[in-house]
Design a protein around this motif. Structure first.
Motif, PDB file in Angstrom:
ATOM      1  N   PHE A  67      -5.933  37.126  63.234  1.00 31.31           N
ATOM      2  CA  PHE A  67      -5.943  36.235  62.958  1.00 31.31           C
ATOM      3  C   PHE A  67      -4.540  35.858  61.595  1.00 31.31           C
ATOM      4  O   PHE A  67      -4.162  35.837  60.869  1.00 31.31           O
ATOM      5  CB  PHE A  67      -6.066  34.158  62.800  1.00 31.31           C
ATOM      6  N   ALA A  68      -5.897  36.382  60.784  1.00 24.05           N
ATOM      7  CA  ALA A  68      -5.607  36.550  59.174  1.00 24.05           C
ATOM      8  C   ALA A  68      -4.238  37.973  58.615  1.00 24.05           C
ATOM      9  O   ALA A  68      -3.694  37.979  57.834  1.00 24.05           O
ATOM     10  CB  ALA A  68      -6.856  36.777  58.487  1.00 24.05           C
ATOM     11  N   SER A  69      -4.585  38.449  59.840  1.00 25.37           N
ATOM     12  CA  SER A  69      -3.048  39.617  59.695  1.00 25.37           C
ATOM     13  C   SER A  69      -1.773  38.977  60.027  1.00 25.37           C
ATOM     14  O   SER A  69      -0.725  39.613  59.060  1.00 25.37           O
ATOM     15  CB  SER A  69      -3.422  40.733  60.704  1.00 25.37           C
ATOM     16  N   LEU A  70      -2.383  37.675  60.865  1.00 27.45           N
ATOM     17  CA  LEU A  70      -0.695  37.266  61.295  1.00 27.45           C
ATOM     18  C   LEU A  70      -0.359  36.943  60.454  1.00 27.45           C
ATOM     19  O   LEU A  70       0.434  36.664  60.109  1.00 27.45           O
ATOM     20  CB  LEU A  70      -0.971  36.330  62.459  1.00 27.45           C
ATOM     21  N   LEU A  71      -1.010  35.535  59.816  1.00 32.74           N
ATOM     22  CA  LEU A  71      -0.559  34.764  58.436  1.00 32.74           C
ATOM     23  C   LEU A  71      -0.323  35.970  57.413  1.00 32.74           C
ATOM     24  O   LEU A  71       0.747  35.183  56.700  1.00 32.74           O
ATOM     25  CB  LEU A  71      -2.105  34.665  58.487  1.00 32.74           C
ATOM     26  N   ALA A  72      -0.908  37.104  57.100  1.00 29.41           N
ATOM     27  CA  ALA A  72      -0.524  37.684  55.705  1.00 29.41           C
ATOM     28  C   ALA A  72       0.939  37.832  55.877  1.00 29.41           C
ATOM     29  O   ALA A  72       1.520  37.650  54.865  1.00 29.41           O
ATOM     30  CB  ALA A  72      -1.476  38.579  56.195  1.00 29.41           C
ATOM     31  N   GLU A  73       0.601  38.647  57.255  1.00 28.97           N
ATOM     32  CA  GLU A  73       2.041  38.584  57.543  1.00 28.97           C
ATOM     33  C   GLU A  73       3.554  38.018  57.369  1.00 28.97           C
ATOM     34  O   GLU A  73       4.156  37.920  56.543  1.00 28.97           O
ATOM     35  CB  GLU A  73       2.469  39.507  58.487  1.00 28.97           C
ATOM     36  N   ASN A  74       2.979  36.969  58.010  1.00 35.08           N
ATOM     37  CA  ASN A  74       3.868  36.178  57.712  1.00 35.08           C
ATOM     38  C   ASN A  74       4.164  35.316  56.374  1.00 35.08           C
ATOM     39  O   ASN A  74       4.990  34.969  56.073  1.00 35.08           O
ATOM     40  CB  ASN A  74       3.483  34.578  58.466  1.00 35.08           C
ATOM     41  N   ILE A  75       2.712  34.999  55.037  1.00 36.01           N
ATOM     42  CA  ILE A  75       3.112  34.327  54.388  1.00 36.01           C
ATOM     43  C   ILE A  75       4.097  35.624  53.446  1.00 36.01           C
ATOM     44  O   ILE A  75       5.190  35.395  52.787  1.00 36.01           O
ATOM     45  CB  ILE A  75       1.849  34.118  53.386  1.00 36.01           C
ATOM     46  N   ASN A  76       3.824  36.856  53.634  1.00 32.49           N
ATOM     47  CA  ASN A  76       5.162  38.024  53.312  1.00 32.49           C
ATOM     48  C   ASN A  76       6.221  37.578  52.984  1.00 32.49           C
ATOM     49  O   ASN A  76       7.008  37.647  52.197  1.00 32.49           O
ATOM     50  CB  ASN A  76       4.280  39.451  53.416  1.00 32.49           C
ATOM     51  N   TYR A  80       9.554  36.401  50.519  1.00 28.47           N
ATOM     52  CA  TYR A  80      10.574  37.807  50.720  1.00 28.47           C
ATOM     53  C   TYR A  80      12.079  37.025  51.255  1.00 28.47           C
ATOM     54  O   TYR A  80      12.933  36.424  50.607  1.00 28.47           O
ATOM     55  CB  TYR A  80      10.658  38.531  51.808  1.00 28.47           C
ATOM     56  N   ARG A  81      11.537  35.431  52.527  1.00 28.79           N
ATOM     57  CA  ARG A  81      13.054  35.429  52.358  1.00 28.79           C
ATOM     58  C   ARG A  81      12.839  33.930  51.389  1.00 28.79           C
ATOM     59  O   ARG A  81      14.231  33.870  51.494  1.00 28.79           O
ATOM     60  CB  ARG A  81      12.725  34.194  54.366  1.00 28.79           C
ATOM     61  N   LYS A  82      12.071  33.431  51.511  1.00 23.25           N
ATOM     62  CA  LYS A  82      12.022  32.279  51.013  1.00 23.25           C
ATOM     63  C   LYS A  82      12.086  32.040  50.272  1.00 23.25           C
ATOM     64  O   LYS A  82      12.798  31.130  49.014  1.00 23.25           O
ATOM     65  CB  LYS A  82      11.140  30.997  51.857  1.00 23.25           C
ATOM     66  N   PHE A  83      10.935  32.804  49.043  1.00 22.73           N
ATOM     67  CA  PHE A  83      11.465  32.796  47.878  1.00 22.73           C
ATOM     68  C   PHE A  83      12.304  34.243  46.832  1.00 22.73           C
ATOM     69  O   PHE A  83      13.049  34.158  45.804  1.00 22.73           O
ATOM     70  CB  PHE A  83       9.785  33.214  46.658  1.00 22.73           C
ATOM     71  N   LYS A 110       2.845  27.046  49.851  1.00 22.44           N
ATOM     72  CA  LYS A 110       1.758  26.125  50.064  1.00 22.44           C
ATOM     73  C   LYS A 110       2.466  25.852  52.114  1.00 22.44           C
ATOM     74  O   LYS A 110       1.690  25.089  52.829  1.00 22.44           O
ATOM     75  CB  LYS A 110       1.738  25.132  49.553  1.00 22.44           C
ATOM     76  N   THR A 111       3.330  26.171  52.095  1.00 21.78           N
ATOM     77  CA  THR A 111       4.523  25.544  53.545  1.00 21.78           C
ATOM     78  C   THR A 111       3.632  26.655  54.226  1.00 21.78           C
ATOM     79  O   THR A 111       3.259  26.124  55.421  1.00 21.78           O
ATOM     80  CB  THR A 111       5.737  25.830  53.527  1.00 21.78           C
ATOM     81  N   SER A 112       3.524  27.496  54.189  1.00 24.28           N
ATOM     82  CA  SER A 112       2.789  28.817  55.053  1.00 24.28           C
ATOM     83  C   SER A 112       1.527  28.361  55.513  1.00 24.28           C
ATOM     84  O   SER A 112       1.762  28.682  56.894  1.00 24.28           O
ATOM     85  CB  SER A 112       3.210  30.370  54.760  1.00 24.28           C
TER      86      SER A 112
END
Ligand SMILES: Nc1ncnc2c1ncn2[C@@H]1O[C@H](COP(=O)(O)OP(=O)(O)OP(=O)(O)O)[C@@H](O)[C@H]1O
Ligand SMILES: [Mg+2]
Length: 498
Positions: A67-76, A80-83, A110-112
């Motif tokens: 779960f943490a890996s997925l979350l980290a990828e998602n934040i990444n 990348y895309r939104k910031f 914070k949204t992620s």
């Protein structure tokens, strides 16, 4: 070879010691085994609980790490895309010192992670300095750099660590785990092109993302499970241990009862061997003495009738000789009766009638020595198959013993009872009872505490009772006095040979 009483006693003592040694040894081993078993089951229970706990923890961590890996990828990707891309397009370069850029990143992050229970989220730059943190005060600091953040800089995969406020084993003994006792810390190398498309190669880490998740609740489930396993192991091994001890105790008891029975049989066997060989010798001597003794007695009787016997002094001597020869011949008869017991006749007789005959015969003595007889008989009588004369003699010896012991008078309670198997004849006197020494030797021939006794009375009683298939017991009355119990098999009328 004939065995002396001392050697037989020694033999018994040795057997007893051997038995004690082997019993102590045997049950010592069994008790040690019980203890070893207790420790083994406890230890294996503990090991099992550790193993199960470890496996469950691994499964849980794998799930949390996924779960943490997925979350980290998602934040990444979000960053990348939104910031990163919009910031580069708008400002030309990324500089988080600019509040507008920082605000944008903060909002993206914070949204992620919104609603995901994420703590201490930080982003480190190449110099291991915090460039972004959910706690603004940490920005610019490099004290949060750790071996994991340094390692992540060179790695392409996330690194996981557990931060706990207490060791895991200690958690088992804590009734309630406080929130925040266990954190899963994920350190993730952020990449520019990471996962834009599944076929993209991973690029170099531009910065390091670090965040923690509170996994105390899940750990609590494992801790409770481990507690259960340890508890079950503890209870089952204790129960097993108690069960084993109970078995050992029972076996010990059964063995000691069996040993006592064996000991009793052995004693009887030794005694019988001794008596049989002794009896054979003495019986032949007694037989040889009886005839000359008879001649001596009749000669004295003859002399007493002659003129020589009329002289008072001579008559006194002759009478004393006559009395002594009578006593001696009675002793010889007693001994021969004991040594060569007669085969009892099988008459159908009521023991109450036999007892009544004795009381009638000894009534002058009862009067003389102030002894009362209290009787308790069953109305239907107490019938046995036996020899009236021999039983008369047995009961007589017992009653005479009691009278002799009650020097200042007393009472003899005679209770007869019977059921469909046994006839029970009990004599309870109000005399001094048996001393320990007397109790041990009651059935030894020639054992007597009386000046005039031969010590053959009770051995003869015992031999008569045994020849009738019965048994005799001696004990002391707690209220004082002796209790002698004779148990005979109940008579069968078919065998009546009156
Ligand atoms: N009712 C009793 N109360 C206390 N002691 C007894 C009783 N009956 C027997 N004894 C003890 O047991 C011993 C052995 O008894 P046993 O009848 O065999 O021999 P004895 O009475 O001494 O001699 P014998 O009967 O041959 O004349 C007695 O000397 C006495 O010490
Ligand atoms: Mg006697």
């Amino acid at each position: 070879m004939q065995q002396t009483p001392e050697s037989s006693k020694k033999h018994q003592e040795l057997t007893q010691e051997n038995y004690k040694d082997s019993k102590d040894y045997g049950f010592g081993i069994a008790k040690s085994l019980a203890w070893i078993l207790l420790f083994l089951t406890l230890a294996s229970g503990l090991l099992l609980s550790v193993f199960i706990g470890q496996s469950a923890r691994d499964v849980l961590l794998k799930k949390e790490q996924g779960f943490a890996s997925l979350l980290a990828e998602n934040i990444n990707q979000d960053v990348y895309r939104k910031f990163s891309i919009p910031t580069l397009l708008a400002f030309g370069r990324i500089s988080l010192r600019q509040p507008a850029q920082y605000e944008r990143l903060d909002e993206t992050v914070k949204t992620s992670v919104d609603g995901l229970n994420i703590h201490n989220l930080r982003i480190f730059d190449h110099a291991q300095k915090v460039t972004y943190s959910t706690n603004k005060a940490e920005i610019g600091s490099n004290v949060f750099s750790s071996p994991a953040t340094q390692q992540a800089q060179l790695s392409t995969t996330p690194i996981f660590n557990i931060d706990s406020s207490i060791p895991f084993w200690q958690a088992i003994f804590q009734p309630n785990l406080k929130q925040g006792s266990f954190y899963l810390r994920t350190t993730y190398p952020m990449q520019i092109e990471n996962k834009v498309s599944s076929s993209d190669k991973e690029g170099p880490a531009i910065s390091i993302l670090e965040f923690s998740q509170d996994i105390t609740e899940d750990m609590g489930v494992i801790v409770r499970f481990q507690r259960l396993v340890i508890g079950v192991a503890l209870i089952s091994s204790t129960l097993l241990f108690i069960l084993l001890l109970v078995f050992i105790k029972r076996a010990e008891h059964a063995l000691s009862v069996r040993f006592q029975e064996r000991q009793k049989l052995l004693t009887e066997l030794h005694q019988n061997e001794r008596f049989v060989s002794m009896g054979r010798v003495v019986a032949s001597i007694a037989h040889e003495i009886r005839n000359p003794l008879g001649i001596i007695r009749s000669t004295i009787e003859l002399l007493l009738k002659r003129p020589i016997g009329q002289d008072p002094t001579t008559a006194k001597f002759l009478t004393a000789m006559h009395d002594e020869s009578l006593r001696l011949s009675q002793t010889i008869s007693d001994f021969l009766d004991y040594a060569k017991p007669k085969q009892p006749k099988q008459q159908y007789i009521d023991v109450i009638l036999v007892l009544e005959q004795i009381f009638a015969f000894i009534s002058p003595d009862l009067l003389k020595y102030s002894v009362d007889i209290m009787k308790q008989y069953p109305v239907k009588g107490a019938w046995v198959n036996g020899d009236k004369d021999l039983l008369y003699r047995a009961f007589y010896n017992i009653i005479v013993n009691s009278i002799q012991e009650m020097k200042n008078g007393g009472v003899i309670n005679v209770t007869v009872s019977s059921d469909d198997k046994k006839v029970n004849i009990r004599f309870i006197d109000s005399g001094p009872g048996f001393s320990q020494d007397v109790l041990e030797h009651l059935l030894d021939p020639f054992y007597t505490t009386k000046d005039e006794g031969t010590g053959l009375g009770l051995p003869i009683v015992n031999s008569i009772v045994s020849s009738h298939g019965g048994e005799i017991n001696f004990m002391n009355n707690p209220e004082g006095g002796a209790i002698i119990t004779i148990i005979l098999p109940v008579g069968d009328i078919d065998e009546n040979s009156l």
